[in-house]
Design a protein around this motif. Structure first.
Motif, mmCIF file in Angstrom:
data_model
loop_
_atom_site.group_PDB
_atom_site.id
_atom_site.type_symbol
_atom_site.label_atom_id
_atom_site.label_comp_id
_atom_site.label_asym_id
_atom_site.label_seq_id
_atom_site.Cartn_x
_atom_site.Cartn_y
_atom_site.Cartn_z
ATOM 1 N N VAL A 142 0.835 -1.208 0.000
ATOM 2 C CA VAL A 142 0.000 0.000 0.000
ATOM 3 C C VAL A 142 0.868 1.255 0.000
ATOM 4 C CG1 VAL A 142 -1.663 1.326 1.359
ATOM 5 C CG2 VAL A 142 -1.967 -1.138 1.099
ATOM 6 N N ARG A 143 1.875 1.275 0.887
ATOM 7 C CA ARG A 143 2.733 2.470 0.953
ATOM 8 C C ARG A 143 3.649 2.590 -0.277
ATOM 9 N NH1 ARG A 143 3.176 5.506 6.019
ATOM 10 N NH2 ARG A 143 0.977 5.605 6.549
ATOM 11 N N SER A 144 4.044 1.463 -0.856
ATOM 12 C CA SER A 144 4.884 1.519 -2.061
ATOM 13 C C SER A 144 4.099 2.131 -3.209
ATOM 14 C CB SER A 144 5.359 0.118 -2.467
ATOM 15 O OG SER A 144 6.174 -0.422 -1.471
ATOM 16 N N GLU A 145 2.827 1.725 -3.328
ATOM 17 C CA GLU A 145 1.968 2.278 -4.381
ATOM 18 C C GLU A 145 1.837 3.790 -4.207
ATOM 19 O OE1 GLU A 145 0.803 1.209 -7.201
ATOM 20 O OE2 GLU A 145 1.973 -0.580 -6.714
ATOM 21 N N TYR A 146 1.656 4.196 -2.966
ATOM 22 C CA TYR A 146 1.537 5.630 -2.661
ATOM 23 C C TYR A 146 2.806 6.367 -3.099
ATOM 24 C CZ TYR A 146 1.732 9.891 0.133
ATOM 25 O OH TYR A 146 1.884 11.194 0.533
ATOM 26 N N LEU A 147 3.969 5.806 -2.763
ATOM 27 C CA LEU A 147 5.237 6.459 -3.115
ATOM 28 C C LEU A 147 5.421 6.534 -4.635
ATOM 29 C CD1 LEU A 147 7.650 4.940 -0.422
ATOM 30 C CD2 LEU A 147 6.874 7.314 -0.578
ATOM 31 N N LYS A 148 5.006 5.478 -5.328
ATOM 32 C CA LYS A 148 5.131 5.479 -6.789
ATOM 33 C C LYS A 148 4.262 6.584 -7.385
ATOM 34 C CE LYS A 148 6.219 0.598 -7.134
ATOM 35 N NZ LYS A 148 5.641 -0.743 -7.343
ATOM 36 N N ARG A 149 3.053 6.745 -6.829
ATOM 37 C CA ARG A 149 2.160 7.827 -7.317
ATOM 38 C C ARG A 149 2.782 9.197 -7.068
ATOM 39 N NH1 ARG A 149 -2.003 4.808 -5.020
ATOM 40 N NH2 ARG A 149 -2.182 6.236 -3.257
ATOM 41 N N GLU A 150 3.600 9.285 -6.026
ATOM 42 C CA GLU A 150 4.252 10.560 -5.701
ATOM 43 C C GLU A 150 5.533 10.775 -6.515
ATOM 44 O OE1 GLU A 150 3.192 13.054 -3.746
ATOM 45 O OE2 GLU A 150 1.341 11.983 -3.290
ATOM 46 N N GLY A 151 5.837 9.822 -7.391
ATOM 47 C CA GLY A 151 6.956 10.011 -8.313
ATOM 48 C C GLY A 151 8.273 9.357 -7.901
ATOM 49 N N TYR A 152 8.208 8.402 -7.003
ATOM 50 C CA TYR A 152 9.440 7.713 -6.593
ATOM 51 C C TYR A 152 9.486 6.305 -7.172
ATOM 52 C CZ TYR A 152 9.659 11.445 -3.152
ATOM 53 O OH TYR A 152 9.702 12.679 -2.561
ATOM 54 N N GLN A 153 10.713 5.808 -7.359
ATOM 55 C CA GLN A 153 10.877 4.397 -7.688
ATOM 56 C C GLN A 153 11.023 3.651 -6.374
ATOM 57 O OE1 GLN A 153 13.488 3.210 -10.946
ATOM 58 N NE2 GLN A 153 14.009 5.370 -11.200
ATOM 59 N N VAL A 154 10.379 2.510 -6.261
ATOM 60 C CA VAL A 154 10.426 1.783 -4.977
ATOM 61 C C VAL A 154 10.948 0.365 -5.184
ATOM 62 C CG1 VAL A 154 9.103 1.015 -2.974
ATOM 63 C CG2 VAL A 154 8.440 3.122 -4.160
ATOM 64 N N ILE A 155 11.904 -0.009 -4.352
ATOM 65 C CA ILE A 155 12.382 -1.392 -4.336
ATOM 66 C C ILE A 155 11.953 -1.968 -2.990
ATOM 67 C CG2 ILE A 155 14.417 -2.870 -4.442
ATOM 68 C CD1 ILE A 155 15.925 -0.553 -5.705
ATOM 69 N N GLN A 156 11.386 -3.150 -2.970
ATOM 70 C CA GLN A 156 10.868 -3.719 -1.721
ATOM 71 C C GLN A 156 11.759 -4.837 -1.183
ATOM 72 O OE1 GLN A 156 6.949 -5.155 -2.617
ATOM 73 N NE2 GLN A 156 6.064 -3.093 -2.784
ATOM 74 N N ALA A 157 11.922 -4.829 0.137
ATOM 75 C CA ALA A 157 12.605 -5.943 0.803
ATOM 76 C C ALA A 157 11.782 -6.338 2.022
ATOM 77 C CB ALA A 157 14.018 -5.541 1.219
ATOM 78 N N HIS A 158 11.762 -7.644 2.327
ATOM 79 C CA HIS A 158 10.961 -8.132 3.456
ATOM 80 C C HIS A 158 11.819 -8.533 4.644
ATOM 81 C CE1 HIS A 158 8.467 -8.566 -0.133
ATOM 82 N NE2 HIS A 158 7.437 -8.378 0.662
ATOM 83 N N SER A 159 13.128 -8.479 4.483
ATOM 84 C CA SER A 159 14.014 -8.906 5.579
ATOM 85 C C SER A 159 15.356 -8.178 5.455
ATOM 86 C CB SER A 159 14.270 -10.418 5.478
ATOM 87 O OG SER A 159 15.042 -10.665 4.317
ATOM 88 N N PRO A 160 16.144 -8.132 6.553
ATOM 89 C CA PRO A 160 17.470 -7.514 6.471
ATOM 90 C C PRO A 160 18.340 -8.176 5.401
ATOM 91 C CG PRO A 160 16.859 -7.830 8.776
ATOM 92 C CD PRO A 160 15.808 -8.519 7.945
ATOM 93 N N ALA A 161 18.263 -9.505 5.291
ATOM 94 C CA ALA A 161 19.107 -10.209 4.316
ATOM 95 C C ALA A 161 18.771 -9.773 2.890
ATOM 96 C CB ALA A 161 18.911 -11.725 4.471
ATOM 97 N N GLU A 162 17.458 -9.690 2.619
ATOM 98 C CA GLU A 162 17.020 -9.272 1.283
ATOM 99 C C GLU A 162 17.444 -7.819 1.014
ATOM 100 O OE1 GLU A 162 12.901 -9.299 -1.349
ATOM 101 O OE2 GLU A 162 12.780 -9.791 0.774
ATOM 102 N N ALA A 163 17.366 -6.985 2.049
ATOM 103 C CA ALA A 163 17.765 -5.580 1.904
ATOM 104 C C ALA A 163 19.240 -5.484 1.504
ATOM 105 C CB ALA A 163 17.509 -4.823 3.201
ATOM 106 N N HIS A 164 20.093 -6.263 2.159
ATOM 107 C CA HIS A 164 21.529 -6.243 1.840
ATOM 108 C C HIS A 164 21.788 -6.654 0.393
ATOM 109 C CE1 HIS A 164 23.473 -5.064 5.515
ATOM 110 N NE2 HIS A 164 22.755 -5.912 6.222
ATOM 111 N N ILE A 165 21.066 -7.700 -0.052
ATOM 112 C CA ILE A 165 21.254 -8.172 -1.437
ATOM 113 C C ILE A 165 20.863 -7.070 -2.424
ATOM 114 C CG2 ILE A 165 20.391 -9.825 -3.174
ATOM 115 C CD1 ILE A 165 20.113 -11.857 -0.789
ATOM 116 N N LEU A 166 19.718 -6.422 -2.165
ATOM 117 C CA LEU A 166 19.240 -5.372 -3.072
ATOM 118 C C LEU A 166 20.172 -4.162 -3.068
ATOM 119 C CD1 LEU A 166 15.413 -5.638 -2.368
ATOM 120 C CD2 LEU A 166 16.596 -6.255 -4.486
#
Lengths: 144, 130
Positions: free
Chosen positions: B18-42
């Motif tokens: 929901v918040r990612s969609e909101y940010l995209k509408r506001e003109g941002y690119q969003v990359i999603q991560a669900h865990s610290p490990a995934e965040a590090h990889i991204l």
């Protein structure tokens, strides 16, 4: 001389260091807690206390630690924003009787080093003050 | 200039969406991560301008879980970080916003999920200006 007594001597010398200057902001001698605080920090450095409306006059001295009593000033964050440019090297410790996350956020974003609940135990207070003194001054703050 | 990129880390998928969609509408690119490990990889793969982190990334019911703040401490040199939590507390704020050894805090802001989108967006705009 064993290592322990040497450590005690060094600690004493650090505590008595004349160049540790501490400023209490929002000080009211009639407040019991302020007396405990002033008594506790006297062993750590040279203490001066001022009221909130005297903050703009603190340019002539450089303080190592500034303690802001959030319960005795009108608003801690704007006050810290006024203090920060006048005392860029100082650590700023905010103490409060009623902790709230929003107030902690505003105080730290304004340039405080730490935000703690009022401690009524002299030793705990001294430990909190020493731990703040060991930190570098905050280098970050949000613009108004 | 390309739209600023936000890495958004939250283990609650619905909120993240929901918040990612909101940010995209506001003109941002969003990359999603669900865990610290995934965040590090991204973070190793993408350029990121701001990192938004939930606090409880491992267990929503564990009030001792501050993995999001720990992650903020690890990645704060890569991009400014913002804590976004459903469980704000003075101690969590201290952990995130207190200056560390270099005089800088792990995060540049701390927002409650209950504060809504305006505060959230303001924090992102501020962080991008850092």
């Amino acid at each position: 001389m064993d290592a322990n007594s040497l450590t005690v001597q060094i600690e004493k010398r650090i505590e008595m260091k004349p160049q540790t200057h501490i400023l209490l902001v929002g000080y009211r001698a009639e407040e019991g807690w302020n007396r405990i605080l002033a008594e506790a920090v006297k062993t750590i450095g040279k203490v001066r206390s001022i009221r909130e409306n005297e903050v703009d006059l603190i340019t002539h001295a450089s303080y190592d630690l500034i303690i802001v009593d959030a319960s005795l000033v009108s608003e801690a964050a704007p006050l810290i924003r006024r203090i920060r440019p006048l005392q860029p090297r100082a650590r700023i410790l905010v103490v409060t009787a009623s902790p709230a996350w929003q107030m902690a956020r505003e105080a730290l974003k304004a340039g405080a080093n730490d935000y703690i609940s009022k401690l009524y135990d002299k030793r705990e207070l001294q430990a909190a003050v020493k731990s703040t003194l060991a930190q570098p001054p905050a280098r970050f703050h949000f613009p108004d | 200039m390309a739209d600023p990129t936000i890495l958004f880390v939250d283990n609650t998928s619905t909120f993240l969406e929901v918040r990612s969609e909101y940010l995209k509408r506001e003109g941002y690119q969003v990359i999603q991560a669900h865990s610290p490990a995934e965040a590090h990889i991204l973070l190793a793969k993408h350029h990121v301008d701001v990192i938004v982190l939930d606090i409880r990334l491992l267990d929503d019911d564990d009030e001792k879980d501050i993995s999001g703040i720990s992650l903020a401490k690890e990645v704060s040199k890569i991009a400014p970080t913002i804590i976004l939590t459903a469980y704000p507390s003075p101690d969590a704020v201290r952990e995130a916003l207190r200056p560390q050894l270099d005089g800088l805090p792990a995060s540049v802001d701390f927002i409650s999920k209950a504060e809504g989108t305006e505060s959230f967006l303001r924090a992102i705009v501020h962080a991008l200006g850092k």
